[in-house]
Scaffold this active site. Structure first.
Site, mmCIF file in Angstrom:
data_model
loop_
_atom_site.group_PDB
_atom_site.id
_atom_site.type_symbol
_atom_site.label_atom_id
_atom_site.label_comp_id
_atom_site.label_asym_id
_atom_site.label_seq_id
_atom_site.Cartn_x
_atom_site.Cartn_y
_atom_site.Cartn_z
ATOM 1 N N CYS A 1 45.241 37.565 45.718
ATOM 2 C CA CYS A 1 44.177 38.485 44.836
ATOM 3 C C CYS A 1 43.920 37.056 44.143
ATOM 4 C CB CYS A 1 45.308 38.710 43.962
ATOM 5 S SG CYS A 1 46.589 39.642 44.803
ATOM 6 N N CYS B 1 42.501 39.088 38.718
ATOM 7 C CA CYS B 1 43.340 40.560 39.528
ATOM 8 C C CYS B 1 44.019 41.102 38.020
ATOM 9 C CB CYS B 1 44.432 40.040 40.887
ATOM 10 S SG CYS B 1 45.353 42.106 41.090
ATOM 11 N N CYS C 1 44.443 41.514 49.006
ATOM 12 C CA CYS C 1 44.989 42.818 47.449
ATOM 13 C C CYS C 1 44.034 43.861 47.862
ATOM 14 C CB CYS C 1 44.670 42.199 46.510
ATOM 15 S SG CYS C 1 45.152 43.235 44.975
ATOM 16 N N CYS D 1 41.963 44.192 43.883
ATOM 17 C CA CYS D 1 41.129 43.392 43.361
ATOM 18 C C CYS D 1 40.170 42.377 44.521
ATOM 19 C CB CYS D 1 41.759 42.171 42.743
ATOM 20 S SG CYS D 1 41.963 40.559 43.909
#
Length: 345
Positions: free
Chosen positions: A38, A42, A69, A72
């Site tokens: 991430c 995030c 991810c 994000c």
């Protein structure tokens, strides 16, 4: 820390805990239990610290077996940083004013999306950044041109009216006054005792132009050699009381008016400093990124040192990337005291 990891893990973790957008694109955090990496900002719930490792970028994380991810979209963060840097270079290289549409098209983004992205990264809109560059050029031109009109055209304005609409207010005084080194401007001053030492406060009719420890009227006159320097009297009492309150309670926002000038980059750094919540800090690298030039870390530190209004622009909240405090124009002991009053060790 391996070659695929980019910064001290403790500093990176602190950025994740704070969900610091200014660090997006600088590295990613990979969660061992989920196999996902991430960006620092995030919004997902934080995993346990022991389950997180940090990598320079998505490619390094993917090479280690992690996937991006979907919430994000961390790989977009690096692309966004490159786009902002490219937009800044495009604006700075343009001889004429460029529209938001042209800037966005140049970097391959939709205009409204890039407008928000640029402002989040630099603290100003693309148009405001361009105006800042012109105003900076106007300042230099006004110091050397034979006439005001010549300076205005030299700075890139299509007509004098454009300068008066845009640069004049930003410079804080009329072009002719600027040309004469501030002649005719009235600056009122006073000194006040605080728990951290004597503080000089000076203001024009627009706002504070100087707040500094251990300075006096002679130092103020040297800084503004052509202005009319006079004691503040009752006219400055209320403003002085609010500044003193900022020293004794630096965690409060006292909404103090300012009349300060700097380069476009300096003013972007100062704006980023004023956006730091009380009790938090930012590294010089983060400030450089927020000002639109992630590589200008040293220049961000210089901008902090050039801050004309101590406390009000809270450069005491700036520090090195390794977490150490760095310097302070009025002594590290004062910086430490201000930080402790905000709950920062």
């Amino acid at each position: 820390m391996t070659d695929t990891q980019i910064i001290d893990p403790d500093i990176a973790w602190a950025a994740f805990v704070a969900r610091d957008r200014a660090m997006d694109g600088r590295f990613v955090g990979a969660v061992k239990t989920t196999g996902i990496y991430c960006r620092p900002s995030c919004p997902a719930r934080h995993p346990k610290r022991a389950h997180v490792s940090f990598y320079a970028n998505g490619a390094a994380a993917r090479a280690a077996g992690f996937r991006a991810c979907l919430r994000c979209t961390p790989d977009d963060a690096a692309r966004d940083r490159v786009a902002v840097a490219a937009a800044i270079a495009y604006i700075e290289a343009s001889d004429e004013t460029v529209s938001l549409g042209n800037v966005a098209a140049h970097v391959g983004y939709a205009p409204h999306h890039f407008h928000r992205l640029f402002k989040r990264a630099t603290g100003v809109t693309p148009a405001a950044y361009a105006r800042g560059l012109k105003a900076q050029a106007a300042t230099a031109a006004l110091n050397g041109a034979a006439t005001i009109t010549e300076a205005i055209y030299e700075a890139g304005y299509s007509a004098p009216s454009r300068f008066y609409e845009g640069a004049g207010p930003r410079l804080g005084m009329s072009p002719s006054v600027w040309k004469r080194g501030g002649a005719g401007v009235v600056i009122r001053w006073t000194t006040a005792p605080t728990s951290l030492g004597t503080l000089l406060l000076a203001a024009t009719d627009k706002g504070l132009c100087r707040v500094a420890f251990d300075e006096d009227a002679a130092a103020l006159a040297a800084r503004f050699p052509h202005a009319e320097i006079m004691p503040g009297g009752a006219a400055l009492d209320d403003l002085a009381a609010r500044v003193i309150a900022s020293v004794e309670s630096p965690g409060r926002d006292h909404h103090l008016p300012l009349d300060v000038q700097g380069t476009a980059f300096q003013e972007a750094v100062w704006q980023a400093l004023r956006a730091i919540p009380p009790g938090e800090t930012r590294s010089y690298a983060q400030l450089a990124a927020a000002a639109g030039n992630p590589r200008a870390v040293r220049a961000a530190g210089t901008a902090c040192g050039a801050n004309p209004v101590a406390i009000v622009i809270p450069c005491h909240r700036a520090q090195r990337s390794d977490g150490s405090m760095g310097g302070y124009a009025y002594g590290v002991d004062r910086k430490l005291a201000l930080r402790r009053r905000e709950g920062v060790d």
